[in-house]
Design a protein around this motif. Structure first.
Motif, PDB file in Angstrom:
ATOM      1  N   VAL A 112     -31.388 -30.790   1.088  1.00 16.78           N
ATOM      2  CA  VAL A 112     -32.244 -30.440  -0.050  1.00 16.78           C
ATOM      3  C   VAL A 112     -32.133 -28.936  -0.312  1.00 16.78           C
ATOM      4  CG1 VAL A 112     -34.607 -30.364  -0.936  1.00 16.78           C
ATOM      5  CG2 VAL A 112     -33.827 -32.330   0.406  1.00 16.78           C
ATOM      6  N   HIS A 155     -42.406 -40.223  -6.394  1.00 16.19           N
ATOM      7  CA  HIS A 155     -42.284 -40.142  -4.935  1.00 16.19           C
ATOM      8  C   HIS A 155     -42.805 -41.423  -4.287  1.00 16.19           C
ATOM      9  CE1 HIS A 155     -41.821 -37.828  -1.198  1.00 16.19           C
ATOM     10  NE2 HIS A 155     -42.916 -38.446  -0.788  1.00 16.19           N
ATOM     11  N   GLN A 158     -40.422 -44.440  -4.242  1.00 20.46           N
ATOM     12  CA  GLN A 158     -39.367 -44.364  -3.239  1.00 20.46           C
ATOM     13  C   GLN A 158     -39.893 -44.604  -1.825  1.00 20.46           C
ATOM     14  OE1 GLN A 158     -36.248 -41.174  -4.153  1.00 20.46           O
ATOM     15  NE2 GLN A 158     -38.055 -40.395  -5.221  1.00 20.46           N
ATOM     16  N   ILE A 290     -36.235 -38.535   3.842  1.00 19.43           N
ATOM     17  CA  ILE A 290     -35.699 -37.600   2.850  1.00 19.43           C
ATOM     18  C   ILE A 290     -34.332 -37.100   3.302  1.00 19.43           C
ATOM     19  CG2 ILE A 290     -36.063 -35.378   1.711  1.00 19.43           C
ATOM     20  CD1 ILE A 290     -39.071 -35.906   1.904  1.00 19.43           C
ATOM     21  N   GLY A 293     -31.654 -39.562   2.535  1.00 16.39           N
ATOM     22  CA  GLY A 293     -31.492 -39.885   1.125  1.00 16.39           C
ATOM     23  C   GLY A 293     -32.291 -41.080   0.644  1.00 16.39           C
ATOM     24  N   SER A 294     -33.057 -41.719   1.521  1.00 13.71           N
ATOM     25  CA  SER A 294     -33.862 -42.862   1.087  1.00 13.71           C
ATOM     26  C   SER A 294     -34.941 -42.445   0.093  1.00 13.71           C
ATOM     27  CB  SER A 294     -34.527 -43.533   2.298  1.00 13.71           C
ATOM     28  OG  SER A 294     -33.567 -44.011   3.207  1.00 13.71           O
ATOM     29  N   GLN A 296     -35.862 -39.129  -2.378  1.00 16.66           N
ATOM     30  CA  GLN A 296     -35.293 -37.902  -2.921  1.00 16.66           C
ATOM     31  C   GLN A 296     -36.302 -37.163  -3.786  1.00 16.66           C
ATOM     32  OE1 GLN A 296     -31.657 -38.837  -5.002  1.00 16.66           O
ATOM     33  NE2 GLN A 296     -30.751 -39.887  -3.262  1.00 16.66           N
ATOM     34  N   PRO A 297     -36.264 -35.824  -3.775  1.00 14.06           N
ATOM     35  CA  PRO A 297     -37.122 -35.066  -4.695  1.00 14.06           C
ATOM     36  C   PRO A 297     -36.678 -35.299  -6.133  1.00 14.06           C
ATOM     37  CG  PRO A 297     -35.607 -33.600  -3.547  1.00 14.06           C
ATOM     38  CD  PRO A 297     -35.430 -34.947  -2.933  1.00 14.06           C
ATOM     39  N   ILE A 298     -37.640 -35.531  -7.012  1.00 11.81           N
ATOM     40  CA  ILE A 298     -37.347 -35.774  -8.423  1.00 11.81           C
ATOM     41  C   ILE A 298     -37.887 -34.593  -9.226  1.00 11.81           C
ATOM     42  CG2 ILE A 298     -37.601 -37.338 -10.376  1.00 11.81           C
ATOM     43  CD1 ILE A 298     -36.063 -38.505  -7.985  1.00 11.81           C
TER      44      ILE A 298
END
Length: 329
Positions: A112, A155, A158, A290, A293-294, A296-298
């Motif tokens: 990230v 968030h 996910q 995170i 990759g399960s 992710q920041p949007i």
């Protein structure tokens, strides 16, 4: 240092980038040189004069940030000058420097970007503490997320999927619902033209939602109970639909339902229900999701801190999906 200042409550135009005293560094805190901060709805309310900071907190806006540690206070262990971090704050993020309790620091997750990491602490701690620690969401259950296109909503979708839940969302436009679908949402409900209770019942064979993450409050209270599964949890984290509502207790009892309302900003630093325990649980259980990759920041938009007024306007824009971040360094 420079920070966003507000002379009097009002619209976005009252925010100015101006000099302020450097923050003091209490025992157990670290000084972070801020790389970026993120805009939250609480910032808009505080700017308007409706949401003052808790006692002892900075009156500068900003409930999260990312950056680099530049100084350690007394009794701080486990962190070093030069560490790249992101942090949960009670205030102070819209500035070049901020003092942060060491217990509210998180390492920047692997993969990230440092600035993008500013979008994570508030949503991560809010979603995890409410959906998982309070609501007890587990594999095979149904999670209903109101406001699926927002920072918390994107968030929560996910996180729900990563935990093996079936996720339903409400949003006010097809564009936002399409983005929710891309993030993994299974049930898409446009609240402008559909009744979410009926839509959820149809999509789940009348099972309903095991956990409801609600940002509306009073206006959705009765219908959230209608949408609830047996032994389900309604977790209220916002009051966009008002403060006072009526509960049909017989209906709630008939479903063995639970209603919880929580806030994050005013929690104690440590002790039962404190921020330290939430941050520790997030680091241990959510941060690996995170990193792989399960989750992710949007981020919808990235702007320089001097454009904070525009960022506040964008938070309410129908085109904005996810977080708006403000870069400082």
């Amino acid at each position: 240092m420079y920070a966003i200042t507000i002379d009097q409550p009002g619209g976005p135009e009252v925010m100015k980038w101006a000099q302020q005293p450097d923050p003091e560094l209490p025992r157990g805190h670290v000084l972070v040189e801020v790389a970026a901060t993120a805009v939250n709805r609480a910032d808009l309310l505080q700017r308007q004069g409706f949401y003052p900071p808790p006692p002892g907190a900075s009156d500068i806006l900003g409930l999260e940030c990312s950056g680099v540690i530049v100084e350690l206070g007394e009794d701080v262990t486990g962190w070093s000058v030069g560490d790249e971090v992101c942090a949960l704050l009670a205030g102070g993020g819209y500035a070049e420097k901020v003092a942060v309790p060491a217990t509210q620091l998180l390492p920047v997750p692997a993969g990230v970007d440092l600035r993008v990491a500013a979008s994570l602490p508030e949503v991560a701690c809010t979603v995890w503490s409410n959906v998982v620690m309070r609501g007890g969401l587990r594999r095979g259950q149904v999670l209903l997320v109101h406001g699926g296109g927002g920072g918390i909503g994107t968030h929560a979708i996910q996180v729900g999927k990563a935990l093996g839940a079936r996720v339903a969302v409400t949003a006010g436009s097809e564009e936002k619902l399409n983005r929710c679908r891309e993030l993994g949402a299974d049930i898409l409900i446009n609240y402008r033209d559909s009744d979410f209770v009926a839509s959820l019942a149809e999509a789940t064979d009348n099972h309903g939602a095991d956990v409801v993450l609600d940002n509306m409050g009073a206006s959705y209270l009765g219908r959230n109970i209608d949408a609830l599964a047996m032994d389900g949890h309604v977790v209220i984290i916002g009051m966009q639909g008002g403060r006072k509502g009526e509960v049909d207790i017989a209906k709630l009892m008939g479903k063995r339902g639970n209603i919880t309302s929580t806030g994050l900003r005013g929690r104690p630093l440590t002790g039962p229900g404190g921020k330290a325990d939430i941050v520790a649980d997030v680091r241990a259980k959510l941060w690996p999701l995170i990193a792989d990759g399960s989750v992710q920041p949007i981020v919808s938009t990235e702007l320089p801190i001097t454009e904070a007024p525009l960022a506040h306007q964008l938070l309410d824009s129908p085109e904005t999906v996810g977080k708006v971040i403000l870069t400082v360094t």
